[in-house]
Design an enzyme around this catalytic site. Structure first.
Site, short mmCIF file in Angstrom:
data_model
loop_
_atom_site.label_atom_id
_atom_site.label_comp_id
_atom_site.label_asym_id
_atom_site.label_seq_id
_atom_site.Cartn_x
_atom_site.Cartn_y
_atom_site.Cartn_z
N ASP A 82 2.17 13.45 -48.41
CA ASP A 82 1.05 13.12 -47.53
C ASP A 82 1.09 14.04 -46.32
O ASP A 82 2.04 14.80 -46.12
CB ASP A 82 1.15 11.64 -47.12
N LYS A 83 0.05 13.92 -45.52
CA LYS A 83 -0.06 14.70 -44.29
C LYS A 83 -0.50 13.76 -43.18
O LYS A 83 -1.27 12.82 -43.42
CB LYS A 83 -1.10 15.80 -44.54
N HIS A 84 0.00 14.02 -41.97
CA HIS A 84 -0.50 13.27 -40.82
C HIS A 84 -0.82 14.26 -39.71
O HIS A 84 -0.04 15.17 -39.43
CB HIS A 84 0.54 12.27 -40.32
N SER A 85 -1.97 14.07 -39.06
CA SER A 85 -2.31 14.90 -37.91
C SER A 85 -2.26 14.03 -36.66
O SER A 85 -2.68 12.87 -36.70
CB SER A 85 -3.71 15.46 -38.09
N THR A 122 -10.33 9.75 -39.53
CA THR A 122 -10.70 10.16 -40.89
C THR A 122 -11.58 9.12 -41.58
O THR A 122 -12.53 9.47 -42.28
CB THR A 122 -9.41 10.43 -41.69
N ARG A 170 -0.03 -0.85 -26.17
CA ARG A 170 0.23 0.42 -25.48
C ARG A 170 -1.08 1.04 -25.01
O ARG A 170 -1.15 1.65 -23.93
CB ARG A 170 0.96 1.39 -26.41
N SER A 185 5.82 4.98 -34.20
CA SER A 185 4.56 4.40 -34.66
C SER A 185 4.02 5.18 -35.87
O SER A 185 3.67 4.61 -36.91
CB SER A 185 3.55 4.44 -33.49
N LYS A 189 4.63 3.98 -40.26
CA LYS A 189 3.50 3.78 -41.18
C LYS A 189 3.61 4.71 -42.38
O LYS A 189 3.33 4.31 -43.52
CB LYS A 189 2.17 3.98 -40.44
N LYS A 190 4.00 5.94 -42.12
CA LYS A 190 4.09 6.90 -43.24
C LYS A 190 5.24 6.56 -44.18
O LYS A 190 5.14 6.72 -45.39
CB LYS A 190 4.24 8.33 -42.68
N1 URA Z 1 -1.02 7.63 -33.54
C1 URA Z 1 -0.30 6.58 -33.95
O1 URA Z 1 -0.43 6.14 -35.09
N2 URA Z 1 0.54 6.03 -33.09
C2 URA Z 1 0.71 6.47 -31.84
O2 URA Z 1 1.51 5.92 -31.12
C3 URA Z 1 -0.04 7.56 -31.42
C4 URA Z 1 -0.90 8.15 -32.29
#
Ligand code: URA
Length: 428
Positions: A82-85, A122, A170, A185, A189-190
């Site tokens: 996967d990719k996360h930006s 997205t 937050r 965070s 999730k990933k």
């Molecule tokens: N994106 C996230 O999922 N968590 C953060 O804390 C900041 C950006």
């Protein structure tokens, strides 16, 4: 249990290290509702000011993962990546990248969130496609990964519930910017999503969440370490976000541009970042990175587009349907002739958000058709008075706020700007 919440807050407030027991006590208690928001806010602020060490961060991340379910992708029959930006203006890379890497032979489980603030989400972009649905049950995600290789969908409520609560807190307590909290965070999730490998696109520059290179680099290094510590092969690219990526910003406009890339065209900067990330993803997944089955060839010959069509259709969307269009298009013209030296990403992002493409609160609706198109990019020659930007709006009343956001964002001068690399650094 030998700890209590005041003890946890005091330890961090005074610059001490939290024990594993204290961290688990806090994350479990906050998720269950036995620890109050104000106590969690105090701890987040203490973490922002005092930081966390690697052991604290690893335990914190594991506790966030353990707060919910983990997806089991062992049955998809392909390598998962996967990719996360970290989010940018005009950052529609995932839309083209997910089907591209799937067409190269991987399964790409892109579980996403919605946009908040000046960078788009997205899911909001995909929802501009008529009929497309963001929500899929876990068994459908696995089936679609097996059949199509590509899924973009909403993360379920049961994935990292601790993060859902903490991120919302937050957001309203000025503690989003703490690097350990951002890293845990994103990575919790990933990791819970079940991917075997991950490529991070950490943006740097005015439109980025962390504009300064040293902070972006620290975030990238922290996330790469966390991924590896949890058995996820992880690499990060730091990429430029000083000006919007590609030309289109705004939901439907970005979908259209991503489809141009999938059809073998599209703006060169967007293609370059997409291929750089695809190459890293293929490398981590053990797939060819060049030659007849590498990402560049798969993008050029329509195989990636075919996966896009199947991915959109599998979630109820019509990949050939016309996209929504805004009734009002306003031109922003060049103040002088010369070279476009700057087109500030953050200002364009705020303008697009004020036009209605983004939200201030997570329950706000977004306009599918509002946005902006950058007709010129930094480095281009421009004539005085020629259109530089097109603002797309659903109603005229949105234009003054967007134009105010753009004040000072456009700079034209006699000399071209110094060239900036798009891929600034690779970490991993
Ligand atoms: N994106 C996230 O999922 N968590 C953060 O804390 C900041 C950006």
């Amino acid at each position: 249990m030998t700890t209590d919440v005041l003890d946890v807050i005091r330890t961090k407030r005074d610059g001490g290290e939290l024990s594993d027991e204290q961290i688990r006590f806090f994350v479990e208690g906050y998720t269950a509702g036995t620890i109050a928001d104000e106590q969690a806010a105090a701890l987040c602020m203490a973490i922002l000011l005092r930081d966390m060490g690697p052991r604290e961060l690893a335990t914190w991340t594991q506790a966030m993962i353990d707060s919910g379910e983990r997806l089991d992708l062992s049955g998809v029959g392909r390598p998962t990546v996967d990719k996360h930006s970290t989010g940018g203006v005009g950052d529609k890379v995932s839309l083209a990248l997910v089907p591209l890497v799937a067409a190269c032979g991987a399964a790409v489980p892109q579980l996403s969130g919605r946009g908040l603030g000046h960078t788009g989400g997205t899911l909001d972009k995909m929802e501009a496609i008529p009929g497309w649905r963001a929500t899929l049950p876990a068994e459908r995600i696995v089936e679609q990964l097996r059949d199509v290789g590509a899924v973009i969908c909403a993360a379920s409520e049961s994935l990292c519930p601790a993060d859902r609560k903490l991120y919302a807190l937050r957001d309203v307590t000025a503690t989003v910017e703490a690097i350990p909290l951002i890293a845990s965070s994103i990575m919790s999730k990933k990791i819970a999503e079940g991917t075997e490998a991950l490529v991070l696109d950490v943006k740097v520059g005015s439109g980025a969440f962390l504009p300064e290179l040293d902070r972006a680099r620290r975030l990238a290094e922290t996330m790469v370490e966390l991924g590896r510590a949890h058995g996820v092969r992880t690499v990060a690219l730091i990429t430029d976000m000083d000006t919007p990526l590609g030309r289109a910003c705004g939901n439907a406009l970005e979908v259209a541009e991503a489809v141009e890339v999938l059809d073998g065209g599209g703006p060169p900067d967007l293609v370059e970042v997409t291929l750089a990330l695809a190459t890293e993803m293929c490398r981590l997944a053990g797939l060819p990175t060049d030659g007849p089955d590498g990402p560049a060839a798969v993008l050029a010959d329509g195989r990636a587009r075919a996966v896009w069509d199947r991915m959109v259709a599998a979630q109820g969307g019509d990949p050939r349907a016309p996209l929504p269009e805004a009734p009002i298009v306003h031109e922003v013209r060049a103040p002088a002739g010369g070279h476009l030296r700057r087109l500030d990403a953050r200002a364009v992002g705020v303008a697009v958000w004020r036009l209605g493409a983004g939200r201030s609160r997570k329950e706000d609706p977004v306009s599918p058709s509002a946005g902006a198109v950058c007709l010129r990019k930094p480095g281009d020659r421009v004539e005085e008075g020629e259109p530089l930007l097109l603002l797309h709006a659903d109603d005229e009343g949105r234009l003054p706020g967007a134009l105010a956001a753009l004040e000072g964002a456009i700079e034209v001068g006699p000399e071209p700007p110094a060239p900036r690399p798009l891929v600034v650094e690779r970490i991993g």
